[in-house]
Design an enzyme around this catalytic site. Structure first.
Site, PDB file in Angstrom:
ATOM      1  N   ILE A  34      -4.279  -2.401  -6.284  1.00 17.29           N
ATOM      2  CA  ILE A  34      -5.275  -2.608  -7.241  1.00 17.29           C
ATOM      3  C   ILE A  34      -5.348  -1.526  -8.281  1.00 17.29           C
ATOM      4  CG2 ILE A  34      -6.512  -4.491  -5.850  1.00 17.29           C
ATOM      5  CD1 ILE A  34      -8.321  -2.274  -4.974  1.00 17.29           C
ATOM      6  N   GLN A  62       0.445  -5.698  -4.195  1.00 15.99           N
ATOM      7  CA  GLN A  62      -0.789  -5.894  -3.530  1.00 15.99           C
ATOM      8  C   GLN A  62      -1.843  -4.749  -3.786  1.00 15.99           C
ATOM      9  OE1 GLN A  62       0.208  -7.566   0.689  1.00 15.99           O
ATOM     10  NE2 GLN A  62       1.813  -6.471   0.318  1.00 15.99           N
ATOM     11  N   CYS A  70     -25.508  -6.725 -14.786  1.00 20.93           N
ATOM     12  CA  CYS A  70     -25.150  -7.248 -16.349  1.00 20.93           C
ATOM     13  C   CYS A  70     -26.230  -7.203 -17.415  1.00 20.93           C
ATOM     14  CB  CYS A  70     -24.880  -8.743 -16.061  1.00 20.93           C
ATOM     15  SG  CYS A  70     -24.319  -9.695 -17.775  1.00 20.93           S
ATOM     16  N   THR A  82       5.368  -2.061   2.448  1.00 17.66           N
ATOM     17  CA  THR A  82       4.657  -3.056   3.077  1.00 17.66           C
ATOM     18  C   THR A  82       5.255  -3.635   4.332  1.00 17.66           C
ATOM     19  OG1 THR A  82       3.698  -5.488   2.989  1.00 17.66           O
ATOM     20  CG2 THR A  82       5.355  -4.875   1.414  1.00 17.66           C
ATOM     21  N   SER A  83       4.330  -3.771   5.447  1.00 20.30           N
ATOM     22  CA  SER A  83       4.920  -4.198   6.629  1.00 20.30           C
ATOM     23  C   SER A  83       5.164  -5.641   6.580  1.00 20.30           C
ATOM     24  CB  SER A  83       3.918  -3.719   7.706  1.00 20.30           C
ATOM     25  OG  SER A  83       2.748  -4.486   7.539  1.00 20.30           O
ATOM     26  N   ALA A 106       0.790  -1.181   0.056  1.00 17.87           N
ATOM     27  CA  ALA A 106      -0.043   0.052   0.016  1.00 17.87           C
ATOM     28  C   ALA A 106       0.728   1.474   0.240  1.00 17.87           C
ATOM     29  CB  ALA A 106      -0.915  -0.033   1.324  1.00 17.87           C
ATOM     30  N   HIS A 160      -3.952  -9.152  -5.663  1.00 21.57           N
ATOM     31  CA  HIS A 160      -5.181  -8.719  -5.177  1.00 21.57           C
ATOM     32  C   HIS A 160      -6.198  -8.237  -6.247  1.00 21.57           C
ATOM     33  CE1 HIS A 160      -3.692  -8.191  -0.919  1.00 21.57           C
ATOM     34  NE2 HIS A 160      -3.644  -9.431  -1.173  1.00 21.57           N
TER      35      HIS A 160
HETATM   36 ZN    ZN Z   1     -24.046 -11.780 -16.863  1.00 19.50          ZN
END
Ligand code: ZN
Length: 246
Positions: free
Chosen positions: A107, A105, A153, A194-195, A24, A123
């Site tokens: 996104i 990690q 959708c 990161t830790s 992060a 992730h």
């Molecule tokens: Zn669908």
């Protein structure tokens, strides 16, 4: 710091298969909010009555998609951040033929925005979505065009799921395999932001087959004694300086 940056530049010159493992801290240097921070936790509990980890779990997503998406838009899509000096330095290292993979990690897709091509997102990513029912994939733009609310959708009416790995969900097997391969083959591992305290970060590091570990993190980590070089400074500042000294 100059001496340590010179030492890092030397390691980079000597290495041929560098892997960067990031958390992060890499993204927060681009101004991205970290829901795991004290403020993030406090504000989430105050506003939603539950912890962020609960909202970001599969069961919560399926049962409370309205609240999930409210949180998701606020934390992950409200800003359009730009790559910072850390992302840019890593892209340069790839162009120089030094860096074989970024394992992250995060996104947010900022490594790809900076120009890295082999980015292993443990992730997942906010850039794409899929339908939980028919699995049809959707780009971010299609979902953003709906201007909030719960995306459904158009094909089957199923709930649309971001391609982010939620709590209670498994990591993508192909991504995990590629990360393990990259670590096994690497000769220099740079860990940043990161830790290493939480799964799955710590578990991956045992696959590193090389000799040299460099740690860039504001706080102490359980791996400090294994690192050849430790930086407490900003990741962008350190990597930029080291690449310039190469
Ligand atoms: Zn669908």
């Amino acid at each position: 710091m100059k001496k340590r940056c010179e030492a890092l530049a030397k390691l980079l010159r000597q290495s041929e298969r560098v892997v960067f493992f990031g958390g992060a801290g890499v993204s927060t240097e681009s101004g991205i909010k970290d829901y795991r921070s004290k403020d993030g936790l406090y504000n989430t509990v105050k506003e939603y009555g539950v912890r962020p980890e609960t909202i970001l779990s599969r069961s919560f997503f399926l049962e409370n998609p309205e609240m999930f998406y409210d949180f998701y838009y606020k934390y992950f899509l409200s800003e359009t951040p730009a790559p910072n000096p850390a992302h840019i330095a890593l892209a340069k290292l790839e162009q120089m033929g030094k860096l074989t993979a970024v394992i992250t990690q995060n996104i947010d897709g900022l490594h790809q925005a900076a120009g890295n091509t082999n980015v292993l997102e443990l992730h997942g990513t906010i850039s794409t979505y899929h339908c939980v029912r028919c699995r049809k994939p959707y780009p971010k733009e299609d979902v953003e065009a709906l201007h909030g609310g719960v995306p459904r959708c158009p094909h089957c009416g199923g709930l649309i799921h971001p391609d982010v790995v939620l709590y209670e969900e498994g990591l993508n097997g192909a991504t995990v395999d590629a990360a393990i391969d990259a670590l096994t083959m690497a000769d220099l591992l740079i860990i940043g932001g990161t830790s290493l305290a939480v799964y799955p970060a710590a578990g991956f590091l045992r696959f590193f087959g090389g000799e040299h570990i460099v740690l860039i993190n504001r706080d102490e980590t359980p791996y400090d004694d294994r690192a050849e070089l430790i930086f407490r400074e900003k990741i962008g500042q350190v990597l930029k300086a080291a690449v310039e000294l190469m």
